[in-house]
Motif scaffolding. Structure first.
Motif, short mmCIF file in Angstrom:
data_model
loop_
_atom_site.label_atom_id
_atom_site.label_comp_id
_atom_site.label_asym_id
_atom_site.label_seq_id
_atom_site.Cartn_x
_atom_site.Cartn_y
_atom_site.Cartn_z
N TRP A 28 19.29 44.23 46.05
CA TRP A 28 20.68 44.23 45.78
C TRP A 28 21.41 42.93 45.74
O TRP A 28 22.61 42.92 45.28
CB TRP A 28 21.50 44.96 47.14
N ILE A 29 20.63 41.77 45.97
CA ILE A 29 21.42 40.48 45.52
C ILE A 29 21.72 40.52 44.18
O ILE A 29 22.93 39.84 43.71
CB ILE A 29 20.30 39.60 46.09
N PRO A 30 20.72 40.58 43.15
CA PRO A 30 21.27 40.42 41.87
C PRO A 30 22.48 41.46 41.41
O PRO A 30 23.21 41.02 40.55
CB PRO A 30 20.12 41.03 40.98
N SER A 31 22.67 42.79 42.16
CA SER A 31 23.54 43.43 41.67
C SER A 31 25.04 42.88 42.42
O SER A 31 25.99 42.92 41.64
CB SER A 31 23.49 44.90 42.32
N LEU A 32 24.89 42.28 43.39
CA LEU A 32 26.02 41.65 43.92
C LEU A 32 26.58 40.69 43.35
O LEU A 32 27.77 40.33 42.96
CB LEU A 32 25.96 41.29 45.58
N ILE A 33 25.59 39.71 42.77
CA ILE A 33 26.05 38.58 41.95
C ILE A 33 26.68 38.98 40.83
O ILE A 33 27.63 38.50 40.12
CB ILE A 33 24.71 37.71 41.49
N GLN A 34 26.16 40.23 40.06
CA GLN A 34 26.70 40.51 39.00
C GLN A 34 28.27 41.13 39.30
O GLN A 34 29.10 40.86 38.58
CB GLN A 34 26.03 42.19 38.57
N ILE A 35 28.24 41.89 40.46
CA ILE A 35 29.75 42.04 40.75
C ILE A 35 30.49 41.17 40.81
O ILE A 35 31.99 41.03 40.62
CB ILE A 35 29.71 43.11 41.95
N ILE A 36 30.17 39.94 41.41
CA ILE A 36 31.18 38.76 41.83
C ILE A 36 31.50 38.01 40.53
O ILE A 36 32.62 37.77 40.08
CB ILE A 36 30.39 37.74 42.73
N PHE A 37 30.42 38.16 39.63
CA PHE A 37 30.91 37.32 38.21
C PHE A 37 31.74 38.15 37.32
O PHE A 37 32.60 37.79 36.87
CB PHE A 37 29.67 37.05 37.31
N THR A 38 31.38 39.35 37.66
CA THR A 38 32.47 40.34 36.73
C THR A 38 33.76 40.25 37.14
O THR A 38 34.90 40.16 36.55
CB THR A 38 32.14 42.00 36.82
N ARG A 39 33.98 40.18 38.80
CA ARG A 39 35.44 40.07 39.45
C ARG A 39 35.98 38.91 38.84
O ARG A 39 37.13 38.84 38.45
CB ARG A 39 35.28 40.23 40.69
N VAL A 40 35.45 37.71 38.92
CA VAL A 40 35.80 36.26 38.58
C VAL A 40 36.47 36.35 37.32
O VAL A 40 37.64 35.94 36.74
CB VAL A 40 34.89 35.33 38.93
N ILE A 41 35.55 36.96 36.14
CA ILE A 41 35.79 36.92 34.65
C ILE A 41 36.90 37.95 34.54
O ILE A 41 38.05 37.60 33.83
CB ILE A 41 34.64 37.41 33.86
N ILE A 42 37.13 39.00 35.21
CA ILE A 42 38.28 40.07 34.97
C ILE A 42 39.54 39.27 35.48
O ILE A 42 40.60 39.35 34.90
CB ILE A 42 38.15 41.10 35.75
N GLU A 43 39.32 38.57 36.81
CA GLU A 43 40.65 37.84 37.26
C GLU A 43 41.03 36.59 36.15
O GLU A 43 42.24 36.43 36.18
CB GLU A 43 40.39 37.22 38.77
N PHE A 44 40.12 36.05 35.77
CA PHE A 44 40.41 35.03 34.87
C PHE A 44 41.18 35.29 33.47
O PHE A 44 42.29 34.98 33.21
CB PHE A 44 39.34 34.49 34.48
N VAL A 45 40.63 36.80 33.09
CA VAL A 45 41.31 37.24 31.88
C VAL A 45 42.46 37.79 32.09
O VAL A 45 43.70 37.57 31.36
CB VAL A 45 40.47 38.37 31.38
N VAL A 46 42.72 38.41 33.30
CA VAL A 46 44.15 38.98 33.65
C VAL A 46 45.14 37.78 34.00
O VAL A 46 46.38 38.16 33.70
CB VAL A 46 43.87 40.19 34.88
#
Length: 166
Positions: free
Chosen positions: A132-150
């Protein structure tokens, strides 16, 4: 003796309980007087679903000048898709570990050394506990990128409003 309603006496039509058709006297600031404590807003434009000047979804999607943004509308959808993909990735990791363990035990039952041996069970346990650790890292990076774009899109929208004000 008459039966009384548990809610008190009910007003009959014309006693101020319900507005009656016909002209109503206008009070201060354009509010119609309907009885004590009731006011009706003055007629005006009906509220619409989107602010003035904001284009619809399809118009924004095919805006070749990129004057209207669709990013904020889809940020939550993209985030949900990323979470679903991360969960599917974790499930795929566990299923791959199970199939590798099963294949290793199947091959070793015929006398061939697969290199996995009894480690197949450890591989499955490691996939369940740590996959689950790589999946959690994927979710964190996606969230940060989406927040940056928004944040960038909102900055552009606010800048556009300031330029329009003068």
């Amino acid at each position: 003796m008459t039966a009384q309603s548990p809610y008190g006496s009910q007003p009959t039509p014309g006693q101020g309980g319900h507005p009656q058709p016909g002209p109503t006297p206008q009070g201060p600031a354009g509010f119609a007087q309907q009885g004590p404590g009731f006011a009706q807003a003055a007629p005006g434009p009906a509220p619409q679903g989107r602010p003035a000047g904001e284009a619809g979804f399809l118009r924004s999607l095919f805006d070749l000048k990129f004057e209207n943004f669709v990013t904020i509308r889809f940020a939550s959808v993209i985030y949900v898709i990323a979470i679903v993909l991360a969960v599917l990735s974790y499930i795929g990791t566990v299923l791959t570990a199970i199939s590798m363990g099963a294949a290793g035990s199947f091959i070793s039952s015929y006398g061939y050394s697969s290199g996995i041996g009894g480690g197949g069970v450890l591989l499955i346990i490691a996939a369940i506990l740590l996959g689950w650790i790589p999946s959690l890292i994927q979710i964190i990076f996606t969230r940060v990128i989406i927040e940056f774009v928004v944040a960038n899109v909102r900055t552009a929208q606010n800048t556009q409003k300031l330029v329009q004000r003068g």
